[in-house]
Design a protein around this motif. Sequence first.
Motif, PDB file in Angstrom:
ATOM      1  N   VAL A  21       7.808  -1.970   4.814  1.00 43.24           N
ATOM      2  CA  VAL A  21       7.303  -0.594   4.912  1.00 43.24           C
ATOM      3  C   VAL A  21       8.464   0.374   5.107  1.00 43.24           C
ATOM      4  O   VAL A  21       8.531   1.419   4.463  1.00 43.24           O
ATOM      5  N   LYS A  24      10.816   0.490   1.854  1.00 43.66           N
ATOM      6  CA  LYS A  24      10.197   1.184   0.724  1.00 43.66           C
ATOM      7  C   LYS A  24       9.749   2.598   1.074  1.00 43.66           C
ATOM      8  O   LYS A  24       9.143   3.273   0.250  1.00 43.66           O
ATOM      9  N   LYS A  25      10.019   3.020   2.300  1.00 43.01           N
ATOM     10  CA  LYS A  25       9.621   4.348   2.775  1.00 43.01           C
ATOM     11  C   LYS A  25       8.127   4.598   2.560  1.00 43.01           C
ATOM     12  O   LYS A  25       7.720   5.549   1.915  1.00 43.01           O
ATOM     13  N   MET A  26       7.352   3.705   3.129  1.00 44.93           N
ATOM     14  CA  MET A  26       5.900   3.773   2.999  1.00 44.93           C
ATOM     15  C   MET A  26       5.297   4.306   4.293  1.00 44.93           C
ATOM     16  O   MET A  26       5.958   4.330   5.328  1.00 44.93           O
ATOM     17  N   SER A  28       1.433   4.252   6.595  1.00 50.31           N
ATOM     18  CA  SER A  28       0.161   3.558   6.770  1.00 50.31           C
ATOM     19  C   SER A  28      -1.002   4.500   6.495  1.00 50.31           C
ATOM     20  O   SER A  28      -1.009   5.642   6.938  1.00 50.31           O
ATOM     21  N   ILE A  57       1.524  -6.799   0.849  1.00 52.36           N
ATOM     22  CA  ILE A  57       2.746  -5.999   0.768  1.00 52.36           C
ATOM     23  C   ILE A  57       4.007  -6.855   0.614  1.00 52.36           C
ATOM     24  O   ILE A  57       5.002  -6.391   0.066  1.00 52.36           O
ATOM     25  N   GLN A  89      -1.459  -4.157   1.176  1.00 53.18           N
ATOM     26  CA  GLN A  89      -0.903  -2.933   0.582  1.00 53.18           C
ATOM     27  C   GLN A  89      -2.028  -2.112  -0.036  1.00 53.18           C
ATOM     28  O   GLN A  89      -2.088  -0.908   0.133  1.00 53.18           O
ATOM     29  N   TRP A  90      -2.896  -2.799  -0.777  1.00 48.16           N
ATOM     30  CA  TRP A  90      -4.086  -2.147  -1.332  1.00 48.16           C
ATOM     31  C   TRP A  90      -5.127  -3.191  -1.669  1.00 48.16           C
ATOM     32  O   TRP A  90      -4.822  -4.369  -1.811  1.00 48.16           O
ATOM     33  N   TYR A 137      -5.984   2.008   0.034  1.00 48.27           N
ATOM     34  CA  TYR A 137      -4.601   1.673   0.359  1.00 48.27           C
ATOM     35  C   TYR A 137      -4.434   1.364   1.831  1.00 48.27           C
ATOM     36  O   TYR A 137      -4.952   2.066   2.687  1.00 48.27           O
ATOM     37  N   TYR A 139      -1.088   0.887   2.616  1.00 46.12           N
ATOM     38  CA  TYR A 139       0.180   1.601   2.665  1.00 46.12           C
ATOM     39  C   TYR A 139       0.405   2.306   1.336  1.00 46.12           C
ATOM     40  O   TYR A 139       0.028   1.784   0.286  1.00 46.12           O
ATOM     41  N   LYS A 140       1.050   3.468   1.415  1.00 47.16           N
ATOM     42  CA  LYS A 140       1.454   4.198   0.215  1.00 47.16           C
ATOM     43  C   LYS A 140       2.901   4.621   0.382  1.00 47.16           C
ATOM     44  O   LYS A 140       3.390   4.801   1.497  1.00 47.16           O
ATOM     45  N   GLU A 141       3.572   4.792  -0.738  1.00 53.11           N
ATOM     46  CA  GLU A 141       4.960   5.259  -0.705  1.00 53.11           C
ATOM     47  C   GLU A 141       5.004   6.766  -0.514  1.00 53.11           C
ATOM     48  O   GLU A 141       4.132   7.483  -1.008  1.00 53.11           O
TER      49      GLU A 141
END
Length: 142
Positions: A21, A24-26, A28, A57, A89-90, A137, A139-141
């Motif tokens: 996380v 990848k600069k994600m 929550s 993820i 992640q999704w 999601y 996590y998202k970027e």
Amino acid sequence: MEKSKIKFDLEKYKKKVANVVEQKKMFSVMNQTKWKELRNAMINDLPFPPPYICKDILFDDLKLPAFDKDVTYIGNWDYEMLYPFVGIQWIKIRPRYLKHRGRLIDGELIDETEEFISVLKRYSIPYEEENRVFTIYGYKEI
């Protein structure tokens, strides 16, 4: 003959997830409570548990099946299938399936899209929808 048991180290897994996380600069989107609400609603609040595919993820190169057409199976929402939620992640959910009616007869389309959307709204679960597939999601970027 004794079956070998693989011990799952949850704390180690959580650290690996946190590293990915961060790298990848994600950020929550879902938390443990929301994942549990979603899982329970899919089992208890809908006519059938909808089919889904899920991306962990930690597995970038995982080959997931195509999910662009209606399928002939329902989803397995058992706790063990999705745990630990922290690594999701999704998840893509298709609240429809083709019920088998026979070899010579086309399947019957069973669609619970309206009920599904209602559940997402009731539990304030954020989602995106494209071509009858709903993406939730973890996590998202940025």
